[in-house]
Scaffold this active site. Structure first.
Site, short mmCIF file in Angstrom:
data_model
loop_
_atom_site.label_atom_id
_atom_site.label_comp_id
_atom_site.label_asym_id
_atom_site.label_seq_id
_atom_site.Cartn_x
_atom_site.Cartn_y
_atom_site.Cartn_z
N TYR A 109 0.84 -1.20 0.00
CA TYR A 109 0.00 0.00 0.00
C TYR A 109 0.87 1.25 0.00
CZ TYR A 109 -4.37 2.51 0.86
OH TYR A 109 -5.47 3.32 0.73
N ASN A 182 -16.19 2.80 1.86
CA ASN A 182 -16.76 2.59 0.53
C ASN A 182 -17.91 3.53 0.19
OD1 ASN A 182 -14.90 0.58 0.01
ND2 ASN A 182 -16.25 -1.07 0.65
N ARG A 231 -16.81 -8.59 -14.74
CA ARG A 231 -16.10 -9.68 -15.39
C ARG A 231 -17.03 -10.87 -15.53
NH1 ARG A 231 -10.95 -10.77 -11.78
NH2 ARG A 231 -12.49 -10.31 -10.16
#
Length: 388
Positions: A109, A182, A231
């Site tokens: 990260y 989020n 996907r």
């Protein structure tokens, strides 16, 4: 598997000194002592307790070096710090495993904590006791991290009051546990980059991610249409149905997005002015190809570990804009009160039934290895949440 994500859970520059408001000591000795803030080791202070002041057995997921999470993360017993005058004793209730948590443990990260560190940067806890000078927070309240780096994968901890935000306890536990990263990322990207009006379209990849599911719901609440790219996968129809139930308007696979039939699709659907990219590589190239002239693509992650490529013609003739978003940077650029206002806005959406938690699987803390393994598997559509 290694993830690269700019959101999920964040560390700001001023939090680099530690993971979890930890490690303020200059000369730490044992792990349990090192994981106590200096101010909380100097002296106990008077506190208002709603429970016994008996020493607690704190269990925490700790890693002492970077590597495969399943190999470096260990369940350890830690000492609980004394509650200082401006501190809050919190019993953690639930904490998710986000892609950036995995990144940090792997050492991949952008910002890494001092080791050893307690994992986890998001979650919800219940206040057990408060220090003598604490106001606005009381035993029984629910709290979430105001900033990342608190180390939420543990049963309880003592935090500074300024490190916490009170959230209403009438929202579902999973919503509270996954509220601070989020949904905040989704909301800011939808409102900060383009002046979208009801009926406008937004296109995104990684639509089944935590951010993607929040984008679908918040966009619907704002009257925006979403074009959601996935996907191809064995359970595609099941996932499609679930995202449709969240409010997704259109769902297309990565392969379908490249087909000529998309030209006729955009005769009936407005070309999107905003694209949200969490993948990179070919996927982001396709998002750019379908953006309306003058539109913006915002990149907030790079899970494919491939560069974002824009052709000269897209930049010159379509005047497309490429931007990036990192919630940590947004917090640095805005006041704590503005972040609190964002949290309350999202809580209102939750109360109105317009925003729910992402699909989750609750896992007891002691089964952390199972949760970590599930979090690194491909085609995962369920967020792992550690329960304490």
């Amino acid at each position: 598997m290694t993830y690269l994500a700019a959101s999920g859970s964040e560390l700001t520059g001023r939090n680099m000194w530690v993971c979890g408001a930890l490690c303020r000591a200059r000369a730490p000795a044992q792990l349990g002592q090192r994981l106590l803030p200096e101010s909380r080791r100097r002296r106990p202070a008077s506190a208002s307790f709603s429970a016994s002041a008996e020493p607690s057995r704190v269990r925490a997921l700790v890693y002492g070096h970077h590597g495969d999470p399943a190999k470096v993360v260990e369940l350890k017993n830690l000492e609980l710090a004394a509650v200082g005058g401006s501190d809050v004793h919190v019993k953690m209730l639930a904490a998710p495993i986000n892609p950036s948590d995995i990144n940090m443990i792997q050492g991949n990260y952008g910002l890494l904590p001092q080791l050893p560190a307690v994992g986890g940067n998001e979650g919800v806890g219940q206040v057990v006791a408060v220090g003598s000078s604490v106001t606005g927070v009381k035993p029984g309240d629910w709290v979430i991290p105001a900033n990342p780096g608190l180390g939420t994968w543990r049963t309880e901890a003592v935090f500074g009051k300024e490190e916490l935000i009170t959230v209403p306890s009438d929202i579902p536990l999973q919503c509270a546990a996954t509220l601070g990263v989020n949904p905040c990322t989704a909301y800011r990207m939808l409102v900060d980059f383009e002046r979208l009006q009801p009926g406008d379209s937004v296109i995104q990849n990684a639509s089944n991610s935590g951010v993607g599911q929040a984008v679908i719901q918040i966009a619907a609440a704002l009257g925006l249409r979403t074009i959601n790219v996935l996907r191809d996968r064995p359970d595609l129809q099941k996932l499609t149905d679930r995202l449709k139930n969240l409010g997704a308007d259109h769902i297309v696979t990565e392969e379908g997005l490249r087909k000529p039939e998309m030209k006729s699709f955009f005769k009936d659907v407005p070309q999107p002015r905003l694209a949200l990219n969490c993948v990179g590589g070919k996927s982001s190239t396709e998002l750019l190809r379908h953006l309306a002239p003058g539109g913006t693509m915002v990149t907030y992650g790079g899970m494919a570990k491939q560069p974002v490529i824009a052709s000269a013609s897209q930049l010159i003739f379509k005047d497309l804009k490429l931007r990036g978003f990192w919630l940590s940077q947004w917090k640095k650029d805005h006041s704590p009160d503005q972040f609190k206002e964002l949290i309350l806005t999202l809580c209102d959406l939750i109360r109105r039934g317009q925003l729910t938690a992402p699909a989750c699987s609750e896992v007891p803390l002691q089964d952390y290895l199972r949760a970590l393994e599930a979090s690194t598997q491909p085609f995962v559509s369920s967020k792992q949440i550690l329960t304490m």
